[in-house]
Design a protein around this motif. Structure first.
Motif, mmCIF file in Angstrom:
data_model
loop_
_atom_site.group_PDB
_atom_site.id
_atom_site.type_symbol
_atom_site.label_atom_id
_atom_site.label_comp_id
_atom_site.label_asym_id
_atom_site.label_seq_id
_atom_site.Cartn_x
_atom_site.Cartn_y
_atom_site.Cartn_z
ATOM 1 N N GLN A 3 0.967 -1.281 -0.058
ATOM 2 C CA GLN A 3 -0.123 -0.049 0.080
ATOM 3 C C GLN A 3 0.887 1.350 0.069
ATOM 4 N N GLN A 7 -1.937 5.589 -4.257
ATOM 5 C CA GLN A 7 -3.088 4.706 -4.476
ATOM 6 C C GLN A 7 -4.316 5.403 -4.225
ATOM 7 N N PHE A 74 -5.469 2.487 -12.584
ATOM 8 C CA PHE A 74 -5.763 0.796 -12.411
ATOM 9 C C PHE A 74 -6.139 -0.128 -13.432
ATOM 10 N N ILE A 295 -8.225 -0.627 -4.817
ATOM 11 C CA ILE A 295 -7.048 0.208 -5.148
ATOM 12 C C ILE A 295 -5.669 -0.304 -5.050
ATOM 13 N N TYR A 296 -5.607 -1.400 -4.067
ATOM 14 C CA TYR A 296 -4.330 -2.251 -3.672
ATOM 15 C C TYR A 296 -4.156 -3.000 -4.441
ATOM 16 N N SER A 299 -3.901 -1.600 -8.815
ATOM 17 C CA SER A 299 -2.993 -0.341 -9.259
ATOM 18 C C SER A 299 -1.751 -0.593 -10.017
#
Length: 345
Positions: A3, A7, A74, A295-296, A299
């Motif tokens: 992370q 992001q 993404f 988003i993790y 991306s």
């Protein structure tokens, strides 16, 4: 993937791009859908075309940017989105093309049939994207039946579930009211009076459906979980409700610009309600939450996101400055005398 802050930044930018697009292109979709119901003659129809003529193509820059940002920030989500929603996205694309051609071709001939055909294209080309964008985003909020490989188990009819249709109709009503208020800003006389009447009537339906959408979201989606966890987010639906009720309040006072800005806020915060509830997911899986795209896990690399952030910091302000200049330049009302100029549609 590990992370990182980029992001989160790009989820925020991704959401901003979409809400700005719906806020800006929404009013010219609305004017297009209202063409056969408000205009009584060809002069009034041309006034309606010219009320949105200088803006519609600039507004669609935000759609291209939102699509490009999804692809670059993404890419996995972009791939799943376009393969899962291939048919509705293709219909949206064709509708936008036909609509754009209608603006340019309608004035090429004086034939009644010729103009009627392009008027129909404008109405259809405005209604179809409004409905399908609403259906698509409601299904993102609800979740798509995608498996661990991002393969959708369903077809286009799967999207036409009750919650998806509520989302589609809400988008249509939001844009109809938005367009009617824009006509109050840009026109005078009987055309303006009819636009105000339409805005007042459809505003009632818009508010009722917005409330239905909020309640339905509690049963059909997991959006409210973020709001129960982070109470400060409740400011988003609260602002949306205030904005909805400010629209008729300003219209009654004749403050049309304020009514239009209120309509902008209503659209922005209605869509933001869904996006804030979605975070950190981009496309939830209705089959298994573990298969959701977030988003993790969808991306680009941190370096790519970092470079994109620098590019966005340079060019997004330029786009905003250009659009402010364009709106200020064409801020005057469209009068019949303007239709005689070479710039008129």
């Amino acid at each position: 993937m590990e992370q990182n802050i980029f992001q989160f930044i790009w989820f925020l930018l991704w959401g901003v791009l979409w809400v700005v697009y719906f806020m800006l292109d929404g009013f010219d979709f609305g004017v297009g859908m209202l063409l056969p119901f408000i205009a009584k003659n060809d002069t009034e129809r041309r006034i309606m075309y010219n009320a949105v003529g200088p803006f519609w193509d600039g507004n669609e820059v935000w759609l291209i940017t939102a699509g490009g940002a999804t692809f670059a920030a993404f890419p996995t989500t972009y791939a799943v989105m376009f393969s899962s929603l291939y048919t509705p996205l293709l219909l949206i694309l064709f509708a936008l093309i036909v609509r754009g051609v209608a603006f340019e071709f309608r004035g090429k001939e004086e034939s009644f049939l010729w103009k009627t055909v392009w008027d129909i294209c404008l109405v259809v080309g405005s209604f179809v994207p409004s409905l399908l964008f609403g259906v698509a985003f409601a299904n993102f909020f609800k979740g798509l039946p995608i498996d661990a490989n991002g393969i959708m188990h369903g077809n286009t009819l799967t999207l036409l579930n009750p919650y998806g249709l509520i989302g589609g109709l809400l988008f249509v009503l939001m844009f109809v009211v938005h367009g009617a208020v824009w006509l109050c800003v840009k026109t005078n006389g009987d055309l303006q009076k009819r636009a105000r009447k339409v805005a007042e009537v459809f505003w009632v339906l818009e508010v009722v459906l917005a409330l239905v959408f909020l309640v339905a979201s509690a049963f059909a989606t997991n959006l409210w979980a973020n709001y129960m966890k982070y109470k400060f987010l409740l400011i988003i639906p609260a602002i949306a409700l205030v904005a909805y009720f400010a629209i008729p309040a300003f219209l009654i006072q004749g403050k049309n610009w304020y009514a239009w800005f209120s309509s902008c806020a209503a659209i922005v915060f209605t869509v933001a309600f869904g996006l804030a509830g979605l975070f950190p997911r981009l496309i939830p899986s209705s089959l298994n939450p573990e298969w959701s795209l977030t988003i993790y896990n969808s991306s680009s690399s941190p370096l790519t996101l970092k470079v994109m952030t620098v590019v966005a910091l340079i060019f997004v302000p330029l786009v905003i400055a250009y659009q402010i200049w364009a709106y200020k330049l064409f801020s005057e009302k469209v009068r019949p005398a303007f239709l005689e100029s070479e710039e008129a549609y």
